[in-house]
Write a protein that holds these residues in place. Structure first.
Motif, PDB file in Angstrom:
ATOM      1  N   LYS A   5     -25.870   2.195  24.312  1.00 39.04           N
ATOM      2  CA  LYS A   5     -25.842   3.658  24.310  1.00 39.04           C
ATOM      3  C   LYS A   5     -24.461   4.141  23.920  1.00 39.04           C
ATOM      4  O   LYS A   5     -23.471   3.774  24.528  1.00 39.04           O
ATOM      5  CB  LYS A   5     -26.214   4.183  25.700  1.00 39.04           C
ATOM      6  CG  LYS A   5     -27.617   3.766  26.115  1.00 39.04           C
ATOM      7  CD  LYS A   5     -27.948   4.243  27.511  1.00 39.04           C
ATOM      8  CE  LYS A   5     -29.337   3.760  27.911  1.00 39.04           C
ATOM      9  NZ  LYS A   5     -29.690   4.233  29.262  1.00 39.04           N
ATOM     10  N   HIS A   7     -21.788   7.290  23.299  1.00 35.08           N
ATOM     11  CA  HIS A   7     -21.439   8.616  23.815  1.00 35.08           C
ATOM     12  C   HIS A   7     -20.323   9.182  22.949  1.00 35.08           C
ATOM     13  O   HIS A   7     -19.280   8.543  22.798  1.00 35.08           O
ATOM     14  CB  HIS A   7     -20.991   8.453  25.271  1.00 35.08           C
ATOM     15  CG  HIS A   7     -20.194   9.576  25.811  1.00 35.08           C
ATOM     16  ND1 HIS A   7     -19.146   9.377  26.660  1.00 35.08           N
ATOM     17  CD2 HIS A   7     -20.268  10.916  25.640  1.00 35.08           C
ATOM     18  CE1 HIS A   7     -18.621  10.532  26.996  1.00 35.08           C
ATOM     19  NE2 HIS A   7     -19.273  11.479  26.385  1.00 35.08           N
ATOM     20  N   ALA A  34     -25.008  13.724  33.292  1.00 35.67           N
ATOM     21  CA  ALA A  34     -25.434  13.108  32.031  1.00 35.67           C
ATOM     22  C   ALA A  34     -24.556  11.916  31.668  1.00 35.67           C
ATOM     23  O   ALA A  34     -25.065  10.842  31.317  1.00 35.67           O
ATOM     24  CB  ALA A  34     -25.429  14.138  30.904  1.00 35.67           C
ATOM     25  N   LEU A  38     -25.312   7.619  31.835  1.00 35.90           N
ATOM     26  CA  LEU A  38     -24.987   6.654  30.777  1.00 35.90           C
ATOM     27  C   LEU A  38     -24.215   5.473  31.342  1.00 35.90           C
ATOM     28  O   LEU A  38     -24.518   4.313  31.050  1.00 35.90           O
ATOM     29  CB  LEU A  38     -24.138   7.312  29.688  1.00 35.90           C
ATOM     30  CG  LEU A  38     -24.839   8.168  28.678  1.00 35.90           C
ATOM     31  CD1 LEU A  38     -23.826   8.951  27.861  1.00 35.90           C
ATOM     32  CD2 LEU A  38     -25.687   7.320  27.783  1.00 35.90           C
ATOM     33  N   TYR A 116     -22.265   0.353  27.047  1.00 43.28           N
ATOM     34  CA  TYR A 116     -21.789   1.717  26.855  1.00 43.28           C
ATOM     35  C   TYR A 116     -20.690   1.714  25.792  1.00 43.28           C
ATOM     36  O   TYR A 116     -19.778   0.884  25.834  1.00 43.28           O
ATOM     37  CB  TYR A 116     -21.229   2.240  28.181  1.00 43.28           C
ATOM     38  CG  TYR A 116     -20.517   3.562  28.111  1.00 43.28           C
ATOM     39  CD1 TYR A 116     -21.225   4.755  28.129  1.00 43.28           C
ATOM     40  CD2 TYR A 116     -19.129   3.621  28.055  1.00 43.28           C
ATOM     41  CE1 TYR A 116     -20.566   5.974  28.090  1.00 43.28           C
ATOM     42  CE2 TYR A 116     -18.459   4.833  28.021  1.00 43.28           C
ATOM     43  CZ  TYR A 116     -19.191   6.015  28.038  1.00 43.28           C
ATOM     44  OH  TYR A 116     -18.532   7.213  27.986  1.00 43.28           O
ATOM     45  N   GLU A 135     -29.473   4.384  21.766  1.00 42.51           N
ATOM     46  CA  GLU A 135     -29.374   5.809  22.055  1.00 42.51           C
ATOM     47  C   GLU A 135     -28.018   6.316  21.591  1.00 42.51           C
ATOM     48  O   GLU A 135     -26.988   5.738  21.923  1.00 42.51           O
ATOM     49  CB  GLU A 135     -29.518   6.091  23.557  1.00 42.51           C
ATOM     50  CG  GLU A 135     -30.878   5.770  24.114  1.00 42.51           C
ATOM     51  CD  GLU A 135     -30.983   6.058  25.612  1.00 42.51           C
ATOM     52  OE1 GLU A 135     -30.058   6.689  26.199  1.00 42.51           O
ATOM     53  OE2 GLU A 135     -31.986   5.646  26.211  1.00 42.51           O
ATOM     54  N   HIS A 137     -25.818   9.521  22.083  1.00 41.75           N
ATOM     55  CA  HIS A 137     -25.646  10.732  22.895  1.00 41.75           C
ATOM     56  C   HIS A 137     -24.527  11.557  22.297  1.00 41.75           C
ATOM     57  O   HIS A 137     -23.358  11.174  22.378  1.00 41.75           O
ATOM     58  CB  HIS A 137     -25.307  10.356  24.339  1.00 41.75           C
ATOM     59  CG  HIS A 137     -26.433   9.715  25.059  1.00 41.75           C
ATOM     60  ND1 HIS A 137     -27.200  10.385  25.992  1.00 41.75           N
ATOM     61  CD2 HIS A 137     -26.947   8.467  24.973  1.00 41.75           C
ATOM     62  CE1 HIS A 137     -28.129   9.561  26.463  1.00 41.75           C
ATOM     63  NE2 HIS A 137     -27.996   8.397  25.852  1.00 41.75           N
ATOM     64  N   PHE A 139     -22.542  15.030  22.508  1.00 41.92           N
ATOM     65  CA  PHE A 139     -22.225  16.220  23.280  1.00 41.92           C
ATOM     66  C   PHE A 139     -21.548  17.161  22.297  1.00 41.92           C
ATOM     67  O   PHE A 139     -20.367  16.996  21.971  1.00 41.92           O
ATOM     68  CB  PHE A 139     -21.320  15.874  24.464  1.00 41.92           C
ATOM     69  CG  PHE A 139     -22.029  15.029  25.495  1.00 41.92           C
ATOM     70  CD1 PHE A 139     -22.602  15.625  26.611  1.00 41.92           C
ATOM     71  CD2 PHE A 139     -22.155  13.661  25.342  1.00 41.92           C
ATOM     72  CE1 PHE A 139     -23.273  14.857  27.565  1.00 41.92           C
ATOM     73  CE2 PHE A 139     -22.813  12.878  26.278  1.00 41.92           C
ATOM     74  CZ  PHE A 139     -23.379  13.481  27.400  1.00 41.92           C
ATOM     75  N   ARG A 165     -34.170  13.851  23.075  1.00 38.30           N
ATOM     76  CA  ARG A 165     -33.904  14.779  24.177  1.00 38.30           C
ATOM     77  C   ARG A 165     -32.803  15.745  23.750  1.00 38.30           C
ATOM     78  O   ARG A 165     -31.904  15.382  22.994  1.00 38.30           O
ATOM     79  CB  ARG A 165     -33.479  14.011  25.421  1.00 38.30           C
ATOM     80  CG  ARG A 165     -33.374  14.859  26.668  1.00 38.30           C
ATOM     81  CD  ARG A 165     -33.234  14.053  27.953  1.00 38.30           C
ATOM     82  NE  ARG A 165     -31.915  13.441  28.053  1.00 38.30           N
ATOM     83  CZ  ARG A 165     -31.697  12.131  28.136  1.00 38.30           C
ATOM     84  NH1 ARG A 165     -32.691  11.286  28.102  1.00 38.30           N
ATOM     85  NH2 ARG A 165     -30.475  11.662  28.251  1.00 38.30           N
ATOM     86  N   CYS A 166     -32.878  16.967  24.283  1.00 40.84           N
ATOM     87  CA  CYS A 166     -31.859  17.966  24.002  1.00 40.84           C
ATOM     88  C   CYS A 166     -31.753  18.883  25.218  1.00 40.84           C
ATOM     89  O   CYS A 166     -32.760  19.326  25.749  1.00 40.84           O
ATOM     90  CB  CYS A 166     -32.232  18.779  22.761  1.00 40.84           C
ATOM     91  SG  CYS A 166     -30.967  19.981  22.286  1.00 40.84           S
ATOM     92  N   HIS A 175     -26.281  18.698  24.614  1.00 37.09           N
ATOM     93  CA  HIS A 175     -26.373  17.227  24.720  1.00 37.09           C
ATOM     94  C   HIS A 175     -27.635  16.823  23.970  1.00 37.09           C
ATOM     95  O   HIS A 175     -28.755  17.131  24.393  1.00 37.09           O
ATOM     96  CB  HIS A 175     -26.456  16.822  26.188  1.00 37.09           C
ATOM     97  CG  HIS A 175     -26.680  15.376  26.400  1.00 37.09           C
ATOM     98  ND1 HIS A 175     -27.335  14.881  27.508  1.00 37.09           N
ATOM     99  CD2 HIS A 175     -26.350  14.271  25.666  1.00 37.09           C
ATOM    100  CE1 HIS A 175     -27.385  13.558  27.451  1.00 37.09           C
ATOM    101  NE2 HIS A 175     -26.801  13.176  26.334  1.00 37.09           N
ATOM    102  N   VAL A 177     -29.767  13.669  22.292  1.00 39.47           N
ATOM    103  CA  VAL A 177     -29.932  12.213  22.352  1.00 39.47           C
ATOM    104  C   VAL A 177     -30.836  11.803  21.188  1.00 39.47           C
ATOM    105  O   VAL A 177     -31.947  12.308  21.047  1.00 39.47           O
ATOM    106  CB  VAL A 177     -30.559  11.748  23.685  1.00 39.47           C
ATOM    107  CG1 VAL A 177     -30.649  10.234  23.730  1.00 39.47           C
ATOM    108  CG2 VAL A 177     -29.747  12.289  24.866  1.00 39.47           C
TER     109      VAL A 177
END
Length: 182
Positions: A5, A7, A34, A38, A116, A135, A137, A139, A165-166, A175, A177
């Motif tokens: 994932k 970020h 959020a 993660l 991560y 994923e 993510h 931001f 997702r939002c 955010h 995804v």
């Protein structure tokens, strides 16, 4: 096998470089949850050299009284992708993997609960190109900077992703995804 994932704090015009520009925006409870989700799903951190060199002094000097994320960043196993760094002795639980190679990342995913990644633009581009990101993510902050390192610079390889997702946070931060295209 753990999910990888990524970020990123990112502006509307795609800048991710030195995100001190996030400071005027609230880092409220929703964003804390959020980002916490993660990190909670990961038992390994994968970073590019430049991000590692920025994170190591910043996080190693923080305790949980300063930042609730300090425990995760300081105690979790960290793996650094670098063709120039020989050792990573200045931050607890850090290992240099050597130059980027998709097989080393696949092995890390296979042997972890989750991986991560934060910042590390060059590394993230390679991970996306090799289909290793589960994923992404983003931001997204409601501002433009006009210049700075972008996650997807002009001339970069094309990627097709699927929005999974939002959500909207305080201060207008979104955010989003993304996962591999369906």
């Amino acid at each position: 096998m753990g999910a990888l994932k990524v970020h990123e704090f990112i502006t509307l015009d795609g800048v991710i470089e030195a995100p001190s520009w996030t400071a005027p925006y609230p880092f409220g409870e929703e964003m804390t949850e959020a980002v916490g989700a993660l990190t909670a799903s990961s038992d390994a951190i994968l970073l590019g050299r430049a991000t590692y060199e920025m994170f190591a002094p910043a996080w190693s000097s923080r305790g949980t009284e300063d930042d609730p994320g300090a425990l995760f960043f300081n105690e979790t196993a960290k793996y650094v992708v670098s063709s120039t760094l020989e050792r990573a002795a200045d931050w607890n639980n850090s290992t240099v993997l050597g130059p980027y190679g998709p097989e080393a990342v696949r092995e890390l995913k296979e042997n972890s609960r989750g991986v991560y990644v934060s910042g590390s633009a060059t590394l993230v581009r390679a991970l996306l190109a090799d289909g290793l990101v589960d994923e992404l993510h983003l931001f997204v902050y409601p501002l433009t900077l006009g210049s700075g390192q972008r996650l997807f610079p002009e001339g970069a390889a094309a990627h097709t992703l699927s929005l999974t997702r939002c959500e909207r946070f305080e201060g207008g931060v979104a955010h989003m995804v993304y996962g591999p295209a369906a």
